[in-house]
Motif scaffolding. Structure first.
Motif, PDB file in Angstrom:
ATOM      1  N   ILE A  89       0.837  -1.178  -0.008  1.00 46.92           N
ATOM      2  CA  ILE A  89       0.020   0.054  -0.012  1.00 46.92           C
ATOM      3  C   ILE A  89       0.848   1.182  -0.132  1.00 46.92           C
ATOM      4  O   ILE A  89       1.592   1.361   0.783  1.00 46.92           O
ATOM      5  CB  ILE A  89      -0.912   0.089   1.103  1.00 46.92           C
ATOM      6  CG1 ILE A  89      -1.753  -1.363   1.213  1.00 46.92           C
ATOM      7  CG2 ILE A  89      -1.705   1.192   1.199  1.00 46.92           C
ATOM      8  CD1 ILE A  89      -2.167  -1.918   2.566  1.00 46.92           C
ATOM      9  N   THR A  90       0.519   2.147  -0.798  1.00 45.50           N
ATOM     10  CA  THR A  90       1.321   3.441  -1.065  1.00 45.50           C
ATOM     11  C   THR A  90       0.524   4.681  -0.610  1.00 45.50           C
ATOM     12  O   THR A  90      -0.556   4.461  -0.948  1.00 45.50           O
ATOM     13  CB  THR A  90       2.095   3.497  -2.240  1.00 45.50           C
ATOM     14  OG1 THR A  90       1.100   3.663  -3.249  1.00 45.50           O
ATOM     15  CG2 THR A  90       2.780   2.350  -2.569  1.00 45.50           C
ATOM     16  N   ALA A  91       1.132   5.561  -0.326  1.00 46.89           N
ATOM     17  CA  ALA A  91       0.253   6.976  -0.107  1.00 46.89           C
ATOM     18  C   ALA A  91       1.211   8.228  -0.863  1.00 46.89           C
ATOM     19  O   ALA A  91       2.146   8.313  -0.455  1.00 46.89           O
ATOM     20  CB  ALA A  91       0.359   7.145   1.484  1.00 46.89           C
ATOM     21  N   ILE A  92       0.314   8.744  -1.834  1.00 42.64           N
ATOM     22  CA  ILE A  92       0.724   9.997  -2.316  1.00 42.64           C
ATOM     23  C   ILE A  92       0.029  10.983  -1.373  1.00 42.64           C
ATOM     24  O   ILE A  92      -0.999  11.303  -0.954  1.00 42.64           O
ATOM     25  CB  ILE A  92       0.130  10.109  -3.741  1.00 42.64           C
ATOM     26  CG1 ILE A  92       0.650   9.184  -4.585  1.00 42.64           C
ATOM     27  CG2 ILE A  92       0.257  11.499  -4.003  1.00 42.64           C
ATOM     28  CD1 ILE A  92       0.002   9.011  -5.883  1.00 42.64           C
ATOM     29  N   ILE A  93       1.116  11.654  -0.713  1.00 41.77           N
ATOM     30  CA  ILE A  93       0.759  12.626   0.597  1.00 41.77           C
ATOM     31  C   ILE A  93       1.143  13.995  -0.091  1.00 41.77           C
ATOM     32  O   ILE A  93       1.978  14.418  -0.321  1.00 41.77           O
ATOM     33  CB  ILE A  93       1.811  12.370   1.635  1.00 41.77           C
ATOM     34  CG1 ILE A  93       1.801  11.066   2.309  1.00 41.77           C
ATOM     35  CG2 ILE A  93       1.491  13.509   2.718  1.00 41.77           C
ATOM     36  CD1 ILE A  93       2.915  10.662   3.077  1.00 41.77           C
ATOM     37  N   VAL A  94      -0.208  14.726   0.378  1.00 39.08           N
ATOM     38  CA  VAL A  94      -0.249  16.164  -0.151  1.00 39.08           C
ATOM     39  C   VAL A  94      -0.140  17.185   0.970  1.00 39.08           C
ATOM     40  O   VAL A  94      -0.740  17.015   2.203  1.00 39.08           O
ATOM     41  CB  VAL A  94      -1.775  16.426  -0.971  1.00 39.08           C
ATOM     42  CG1 VAL A  94      -1.702  17.752  -1.500  1.00 39.08           C
ATOM     43  CG2 VAL A  94      -1.959  15.446  -1.685  1.00 39.08           C
TER      44      VAL A  94
ATOM     45  N   LEU B 192      -1.971  -0.930  -3.685  1.00 38.29           N
ATOM     46  CA  LEU B 192      -3.030  -0.203  -3.671  1.00 38.29           C
ATOM     47  C   LEU B 192      -2.475   1.078  -3.425  1.00 38.29           C
ATOM     48  O   LEU B 192      -1.638   1.578  -2.540  1.00 38.29           O
ATOM     49  CB  LEU B 192      -4.216  -0.242  -2.319  1.00 38.29           C
ATOM     50  CG  LEU B 192      -4.694  -1.576  -2.543  1.00 38.29           C
ATOM     51  CD1 LEU B 192      -5.586  -1.991  -1.063  1.00 38.29           C
ATOM     52  CD2 LEU B 192      -5.793  -1.651  -3.701  1.00 38.29           C
ATOM     53  N   SER B 193      -2.722   2.129  -4.365  1.00 34.96           N
ATOM     54  CA  SER B 193      -2.229   3.479  -4.126  1.00 34.96           C
ATOM     55  C   SER B 193      -3.399   4.250  -3.766  1.00 34.96           C
ATOM     56  O   SER B 193      -4.363   4.587  -4.458  1.00 34.96           O
ATOM     57  CB  SER B 193      -1.835   3.934  -5.664  1.00 34.96           C
ATOM     58  OG  SER B 193      -1.351   5.409  -5.650  1.00 34.96           O
ATOM     59  N   LEU B 194      -2.940   5.138  -2.518  1.00 33.77           N
ATOM     60  CA  LEU B 194      -3.988   5.881  -1.917  1.00 33.77           C
ATOM     61  C   LEU B 194      -3.535   7.395  -2.016  1.00 33.77           C
ATOM     62  O   LEU B 194      -2.283   7.541  -2.172  1.00 33.77           O
ATOM     63  CB  LEU B 194      -3.967   5.356  -0.340  1.00 33.77           C
ATOM     64  CG  LEU B 194      -4.467   3.890  -0.302  1.00 33.77           C
ATOM     65  CD1 LEU B 194      -4.421   3.654   1.253  1.00 33.77           C
ATOM     66  CD2 LEU B 194      -5.785   3.747  -0.959  1.00 33.77           C
ATOM     67  N   ILE B 195      -4.107   8.210  -1.817  1.00 36.27           N
ATOM     68  CA  ILE B 195      -4.099   9.688  -1.633  1.00 36.27           C
ATOM     69  C   ILE B 195      -4.455  10.135  -0.444  1.00 36.27           C
ATOM     70  O   ILE B 195      -5.468   9.653   0.153  1.00 36.27           O
ATOM     71  CB  ILE B 195      -4.628  10.371  -2.847  1.00 36.27           C
ATOM     72  CG1 ILE B 195      -4.246  11.840  -2.678  1.00 36.27           C
ATOM     73  CG2 ILE B 195      -5.932  10.325  -2.701  1.00 36.27           C
ATOM     74  CD1 ILE B 195      -4.554  12.753  -3.734  1.00 36.27           C
ATOM     75  N   ALA B 196      -3.560  11.049   0.251  1.00 38.33           N
ATOM     76  CA  ALA B 196      -3.982  11.141   1.828  1.00 38.33           C
ATOM     77  C   ALA B 196      -3.270  12.789   2.127  1.00 38.33           C
ATOM     78  O   ALA B 196      -2.240  13.367   1.418  1.00 38.33           O
ATOM     79  CB  ALA B 196      -3.269  10.373   2.703  1.00 38.33           C
ATOM     80  N   ASN B 197      -3.981  13.372   2.943  1.00 39.93           N
ATOM     81  CA  ASN B 197      -3.529  14.718   3.082  1.00 39.93           C
ATOM     82  C   ASN B 197      -2.279  14.681   4.508  1.00 39.93           C
ATOM     83  O   ASN B 197      -2.604  13.735   5.435  1.00 39.93           O
ATOM     84  CB  ASN B 197      -4.635  15.723   3.696  1.00 39.93           C
ATOM     85  CG  ASN B 197      -5.496  16.144   2.228  1.00 39.93           C
ATOM     86  OD1 ASN B 197      -4.724  16.378   1.546  1.00 39.93           O
ATOM     87  ND2 ASN B 197      -6.641  16.126   2.568  1.00 39.93           N
TER      88      ASN B 197
END
Length: 163
Positions: free
Chosen positions: A12-17, A104-109
């Protein structure tokens, strides 16, 4: 391309903004897959991410991937994240006899914390705009995921495609 013989791994990965920029990290030189390439934080899903916890219903645990990505981000880069959303899914093939990896590629703040790298995993980081990300040797597909993340932030939902 044959189906894997040893089952599947799940990552699982997170694109952090944060402040309109994305966190990218460089994989350590000792990494078996993609040493010194740039990517986003993440890692393997482990049974310990849920098994020792009480079930949320009679038969099930909920939010297990969200729990995993929070743990991985905390371990790899020392940050807390929030507002986790699904972005896309990937099945990666690494060679004969190796298990395929479902990612699973996720986006998160960004929520809180200062970047503190887990050096055996990653040795550099940068907060980048989409344009700045082009200057880094990203693992194939990551830039396209960043474009998806940018679109998602603008309210545009779509499936992954090569840009």
């Amino acid at each position: 391309m044959d189906a894997p013989q040893k089952g599947y791994e799940i990552a699982i990965t997170a694109i952090i903004v944060k402040d309109g920029k994305y966190l990218i990290t460089r994989r350590s030189a000792n990494k078996k897959r993609w040493p010194l390439m740039w990517t986003v934080p993440g890692g393997k899903f482990e049974p310990s991410d849920y098994a020792a916890l009480p079930k949320d219903t009679v038969n099930a645990w909920y939010n297990v991937f969200e729990r995993t990505v929070r743990r991985e981000v905390r371990e790899e880069v020392g940050l807390e994240i929030k507002d986790i959303e699904y972005l896309t899914s990937i099945v990666a093939e690494y060679g004969p006899g190796s298990p395929h990896t479902i990612i699973l590629s996720l986006i998160a703040n960004y929520d809180s914390g200062e970047v503190k790298l887990q050096m055996e995993e990653t040795d550099e980081f940068a907060w980048v705009t989409l344009e700045e990300a082009k200057k880094y040797p990203l693992i194939d597909g990551i830039y396209d995921e960043l474009i998806m993340a940018e679109d998602t932030r603008k309210g545009v939902k779509r499936e992954w495609k090569r840009e």
